[in-house]
Scaffold this motif. Structure first.
Motif, PDB file in Angstrom:
ATOM      1  N   ARG A   6       4.941   1.006   3.103  1.00  0.00           N
ATOM      2  CA  ARG A   6       3.697   1.714   3.406  1.00  0.00           C
ATOM      3  C   ARG A   6       3.863   3.168   3.022  1.00  0.00           C
ATOM      4  O   ARG A   6       4.925   3.756   3.230  1.00  0.00           O
ATOM      5  CB  ARG A   6       3.378   1.624   4.904  1.00  0.00           C
ATOM      6  N   ARG A   7       2.797   3.734   2.457  1.00  0.00           N
ATOM      7  CA  ARG A   7       2.813   5.148   2.082  1.00  0.00           C
ATOM      8  C   ARG A   7       3.018   6.001   3.324  1.00  0.00           C
ATOM      9  O   ARG A   7       2.430   5.752   4.370  1.00  0.00           O
ATOM     10  CB  ARG A   7       1.500   5.557   1.431  1.00  0.00           C
ATOM     11  N   ALA A   8       3.845   7.029   3.185  1.00  0.00           N
ATOM     12  CA  ALA A   8       4.074   8.001   4.257  1.00  0.00           C
ATOM     13  C   ALA A   8       3.829   9.370   3.652  1.00  0.00           C
ATOM     14  O   ALA A   8       4.741   9.999   3.124  1.00  0.00           O
ATOM     15  CB  ALA A   8       5.488   7.880   4.806  1.00  0.00           C
ATOM     16  N   GLY A   9       2.620   9.798   3.680  1.00  0.00           N
ATOM     17  CA  GLY A   9       2.279  11.063   3.046  1.00  0.00           C
ATOM     18  C   GLY A   9       2.168  10.890   1.550  1.00  0.00           C
ATOM     19  O   GLY A   9       2.144   9.779   1.027  1.00  0.00           O
ATOM     20  N   ILE A  10       2.162  12.000   0.843  1.00  0.00           N
ATOM     21  CA  ILE A  10       1.986  11.904  -0.604  1.00  0.00           C
ATOM     22  C   ILE A  10       3.293  11.706  -1.361  1.00  0.00           C
ATOM     23  O   ILE A  10       3.288  11.291  -2.504  1.00  0.00           O
ATOM     24  CB  ILE A  10       1.241  13.149  -1.150  1.00  0.00           C
ATOM     25  N   LEU A  11       4.421  11.963  -0.744  1.00  0.00           N
ATOM     26  CA  LEU A  11       5.690  11.850  -1.462  1.00  0.00           C
ATOM     27  C   LEU A  11       6.637  10.798  -0.908  1.00  0.00           C
ATOM     28  O   LEU A  11       7.757  10.674  -1.395  1.00  0.00           O
ATOM     29  CB  LEU A  11       6.416  13.207  -1.457  1.00  0.00           C
ATOM     30  N   GLY A  12       6.245  10.050   0.080  1.00  0.00           N
ATOM     31  CA  GLY A  12       7.212   9.152   0.682  1.00  0.00           C
ATOM     32  C   GLY A  12       6.676   7.779   1.014  1.00  0.00           C
ATOM     33  O   GLY A  12       5.489   7.489   0.856  1.00  0.00           O
ATOM     34  N   TRP A  13       7.595   6.947   1.479  1.00  0.00           N
ATOM     35  CA  TRP A  13       7.288   5.583   1.857  1.00  0.00           C
ATOM     36  C   TRP A  13       8.027   5.250   3.148  1.00  0.00           C
ATOM     37  O   TRP A  13       9.140   5.728   3.373  1.00  0.00           O
ATOM     38  CB  TRP A  13       7.765   4.602   0.781  1.00  0.00           C
ATOM     39  N   ASN A  14       7.431   4.411   3.974  1.00  0.00           N
ATOM     40  CA  ASN A  14       8.112   3.783   5.093  1.00  0.00           C
ATOM     41  C   ASN A  14       8.427   2.364   4.643  1.00  0.00           C
ATOM     42  O   ASN A  14       7.522   1.609   4.281  1.00  0.00           O
ATOM     43  CB  ASN A  14       7.223   3.732   6.340  1.00  0.00           C
ATOM     44  N   LEU A  15       9.702   2.032   4.650  1.00  0.00           N
ATOM     45  CA  LEU A  15      10.126   0.713   4.209  1.00  0.00           C
ATOM     46  C   LEU A  15      10.645  -0.067   5.401  1.00  0.00           C
ATOM     47  O   LEU A  15      11.426   0.456   6.194  1.00  0.00           O
ATOM     48  CB  LEU A  15      11.219   0.831   3.149  1.00  0.00           C
ATOM     49  N   GLU A  16      10.227  -1.303   5.517  1.00  0.00           N
ATOM     50  CA  GLU A  16      10.672  -2.169   6.596  1.00  0.00           C
ATOM     51  C   GLU A  16      11.187  -3.464   5.996  1.00  0.00           C
ATOM     52  O   GLU A  16      10.618  -3.991   5.036  1.00  0.00           O
ATOM     53  CB  GLU A  16       9.511  -2.459   7.553  1.00  0.00           C
ATOM     54  N   LEU A  17      12.270  -3.970   6.565  1.00  0.00           N
ATOM     55  CA  LEU A  17      12.891  -5.173   6.049  1.00  0.00           C
ATOM     56  C   LEU A  17      13.299  -6.059   7.216  1.00  0.00           C
ATOM     57  O   LEU A  17      13.920  -5.583   8.170  1.00  0.00           O
ATOM     58  CB  LEU A  17      14.132  -4.803   5.217  1.00  0.00           C
TER      59      LEU A  17
END
Length: 179
Positions: A6-17
């Motif tokens: 999922r996008r986290a702001g304009i420069l990052g991602w939240n990754l879940e596994l």
């Protein structure tokens, strides 16, 4: 078992596994060591290497290009080693990509990377994989791609040619990284 980005702001991602532990499984490096020791019967060698080859071939068949296919990114469960209905997995799919059609050059480059990784794990010791083992793997690989049953010889020659051509670059890279 699953993942989500999922996008986290304009420069990052939240990754879940979400993952699951596979009891009694060996990664490809440990499997190569078992092969080196001669711990697997010929029928187990055929079954395991054929299954890994078929899995790699299946990825190529659907157009998936693995960014880092090496023995440590292969997992084999204990049931497959024992001859029951076990499974093999290819791991570390995060940097790979799907292409509409994965050509022979990309397919062979992926195989060469896997071969180079196996050779690297062998080090200066006795080889882990025989020519027969390469044949077992490539037969599984070719069957997953519905290739001519004897085309594994052409694949093997092409992979060996790539390996010989690029060996100096990889050796230089390893030497530089050791500095």
């Amino acid at each position: 078992l699953g993942s989500r980005a999922r996008r986290a702001g304009i420069l990052g991602w939240n990754l879940e596994l979400a993952s699951e532990r596979v009891e009694g499984a060996l990664d490809g490096g440990a499997l190569l060591e078992e092969l080196r020791k001669g711990a697997l019967a010929p029928s187990a060698r055929t079954r395991v290497l054929g299954a890994i080859g078929a899995l790699a071939g299946s990825l190529c068949r659907v157009g998936y290009r693995h960014a880092d296919l090496n023995p440590k990114n292969v997992l084999v469960d204990g049931e497959l080693l024992l001859g029951t209905r076990g499974r093999a997995w290819i791991l570390d799919l995060d940097r790979g990509s799907f292409t509409p059609r994965l050509g022979a050059a990309s397919r062979r480059a992926t195989l060469e990377r896997l071969w180079r990784g196996a050779r690297k794990l062998e080090g200066a010791g006795r080889p882990c994989l025989s020519r027969g083992d390469a044949c077992r793997f490539l037969r599984g690989f070719g069957s997953a791609l519905s290739l001519d049953p004897w085309s594994w010889k052409d694949e093997w020659r092409a992979v060996q040619s790539l390996h010989a051509r690029d060996a100096w670059r990889h050796a230089l890279g390893q030497w530089l990284s050791s500095l």
